[in-house]
Design an enzyme around this catalytic site. Structure first.
Site, short mmCIF file in Angstrom:
data_model
loop_
_atom_site.label_atom_id
_atom_site.label_comp_id
_atom_site.label_asym_id
_atom_site.label_seq_id
_atom_site.Cartn_x
_atom_site.Cartn_y
_atom_site.Cartn_z
N HIS A 80 0.60 -1.14 0.03
CA HIS A 80 -0.09 -0.06 -0.03
C HIS A 80 0.80 1.19 -0.05
CE1 HIS A 80 -3.45 2.13 1.21
NE2 HIS A 80 -2.63 3.22 2.10
N ASP A 159 -15.42 2.98 7.81
CA ASP A 159 -14.25 3.80 7.41
C ASP A 159 -14.66 4.70 6.12
OD1 ASP A 159 -11.45 4.84 7.12
OD2 ASP A 159 -11.63 4.14 5.06
N ARG A 166 -15.18 12.87 7.72
CA ARG A 166 -13.56 13.66 8.17
C ARG A 166 -13.29 14.41 6.82
NH1 ARG A 166 -9.71 9.19 8.79
NH2 ARG A 166 -8.39 10.64 9.09
N SER A 181 -7.96 4.04 9.98
CA SER A 181 -8.55 3.98 8.53
C SER A 181 -7.76 3.34 7.76
CB SER A 181 -8.63 5.62 8.24
OG SER A 181 -8.97 5.75 6.60
N LYS A 185 -8.69 -1.30 6.57
CA LYS A 185 -8.97 -1.68 5.04
C LYS A 185 -7.85 -2.88 4.88
CE LYS A 185 -8.99 2.75 4.13
NZ LYS A 185 -8.96 4.19 3.57
N1 URA Z 1 -5.75 7.50 3.56
C1 URA Z 1 -6.68 6.47 4.27
O1 URA Z 1 -6.98 5.61 3.87
N2 URA Z 1 -7.26 7.02 5.50
C2 URA Z 1 -6.83 8.30 6.07
O2 URA Z 1 -7.29 8.56 7.21
C3 URA Z 1 -5.81 8.98 5.37
C4 URA Z 1 -5.29 8.67 4.29
#
Ligand code: URA
Length: 428
Positions: A80, A159, A166, A181, A185
């Site tokens: 990622h 999320d 957010r 967050s 995932k």
């Molecule tokens: N990327 C994400 O997936 N979540 C965040 O809160 C910030 C960046």
């Protein structure tokens, strides 16, 4: 929900049941946005502890489907990136690492703002499918060792709901909220080993090394509690990665890398990250041994062969790709107008903004993208430049757009003391 908000406001401590209520309510929509927003702001002002962050992470991961990768061979790895300008690393690393025997499963989001998304880049390839169902994804990965698809809304839906809030309530900037967050995932995605490329600099999400280290430490501590083998590479995003920025242009650079014909900060990052990943799963005893294995996979053609299988499985033909990628109607050459010297930085934020203004990214969710436009630099940090030297080709839709981007490239280039020009800041 009122009592949960009150606990956060008064610096109390949440338990598992409260996080599960919050995550389920966010995912189902049963908690109104104004109450979620109020809690989010309280959580920014009174940050969650590591234990609380881990509980929120697990509750969000459990708020939707979780991929079960048990049928796939180990080691199962997810790579990622927090996103950067010219960051096409995933497209190169997935087939490279799959050709070294790793199972690579990846869900990727669409880009917003100056950092493009991997899914958008892949969509510039005629025929390439990024809408694999979980079953298709499993079957493909079992067969060829890798698959990539767009983020499904069923994965960590809490999320998705919280992040959307957010974004519009000034509550993105919180280390525990960012860590939970990202990791929720990754947990829902099912891989046991996750390698995060945490970009640091003006073109990335984290602007300073201190901020990035704080996030890295929090993610590592949370991952430990959640049983995830997490490794983090902090890498430079003061300057764009490699030469190309812009969707189809980046695909060209990624393919050239797999053909063994790129030598720049991008290829160095690919080798180092591959080495780091191979070491993380025990296939190499050191990062440098892993990097040598990665170089050999490219040199021998195994990585390119794997990419050919991958493209074909997802509906595209790698052998015809370079001829079929979209090309912008205007190519404008840019020449250095400043003082001669060594390039210390090429401001990634300005290059990213130039690509966005050319139409290569989304300013707002849902905007359409022009895949062909962008900037291809011929210099990097550490390069020597002289007046009149060719520094970039601008790929644009109009002469005016090309001129604006060309001016942006001139102002992005800084001359000065040679910096540490390598792409890696720290491997943790
Ligand atoms: N990327 C994400 O997936 N979540 C965040 O809160 C910030 C960046």
């Amino acid at each position: 929900m009122l009592s949960i908000i009150g606990t956060r406001r008064d610096c109390g401590i949440h338990g598992e049941a409260e996080f599960r209520f919050l995550a389920e309510g966010a995912a189902s929509g049963s908690i109104p946005d104004y109450q979620l927003s109020s809690w989010l702001m309280a959580a920014v002002l009174n940050p969650l502890s590591i234990e609380e962050t881990a509980l929120l992470t697990m509750a969000m991961a459990d708020s939707g489907e979780r991929l079960n990768l048990a049928d796939l061979p180990k080691p199962r790895v997810d790579k990622h990136s927090t996103g950067g300008v010219g960051d096409k690393t995933t497209i190169a690393l997935l087939p490279l690492l799959a050709s070294c025997g790793l199972t690579m499963v990846k869900m990727s989001g669409a880009g917003l703002g100056i950092t493009g998304g991997t899914v958008d880049k892949l969509q510039s390839i005629p025929g390439f499918r990024v809408d694999l169902s979980p079953n298709e994804m499993m079957a493909q990965t079992k067969r060829i060792g890798l698959a990539i698809t767009g983020q499904t809304p069923k994965l960590a839906p809490a999320d998705k709901a919280l992040y959307a809030l957010r974004d519009v309530t000034g509550t993105v900037k919180s280390v525990p909220l960012i860590a939970s967050s990202i990791l929720s995932k990754k947990l829902a995605g099912g891989a046991e080993t996750v390698v995060i490329d945490l970009k640091v600099g003006c073109g990335g999400f984290m602007k300073t090394i201190e901020e990035a280290r704080e996030l890295a430490d929090a993610m590592l501590a949370v991952a430990k509690i959640c049983g995830l083998n997490l490794r983090i590479a902090m890498t430079d995003m003061e300057s764009p990665l490699g030469y190309a920025a812009g969707n189809a242009l980046e695909i060209r650079e990624a393919i050239s890398f797999l053909q063994g014909s790129v030598e720049n900060r991008f290829s160095e990052l690919c080798h180092q990250l591959a080495g780091f990943t191979l070491q993380a799963v025990g296939k190499a005893s050191t990062v440098s041994e892993g990097a040598l294995m990665a170089k050999d996979a490219v040199k021998s053609g195994r990585a390119y062969e794997k990419a050919t299988e991958w493209f074909s499985a997802q509906g595209a033909d790698l052998s015809k790709c370079l001829d079929s990628l979209p090309i912008a109607p205007i190519q404008k050459e840019a020449f250095w107008e400043g003082t001669p010297g060594i390039v210390s930085r090429i401001r990634a934020d300005l290059i990213g903004q130039a690509v966005l203004d050319l139409g290569g990214g989304r300013k707002q969710k849902g905007d359409s993208i022009n895949y062909s436009v962008g900037v291809v630099l011929t210099i990097e940090p550490g390069s020597q430049v002289s007046r009149g030297q060719h520094i970039a080709t601008i790929h644009a839709n109009s002469d005016n757009g090309a001129q604006i981007a060309s001016d942006a490239v001139q102002s992005a280039i800084q001359i000065g003391e040679p910096l540490n020009t390598g792409p890696i800041i720290e491997l943790i």
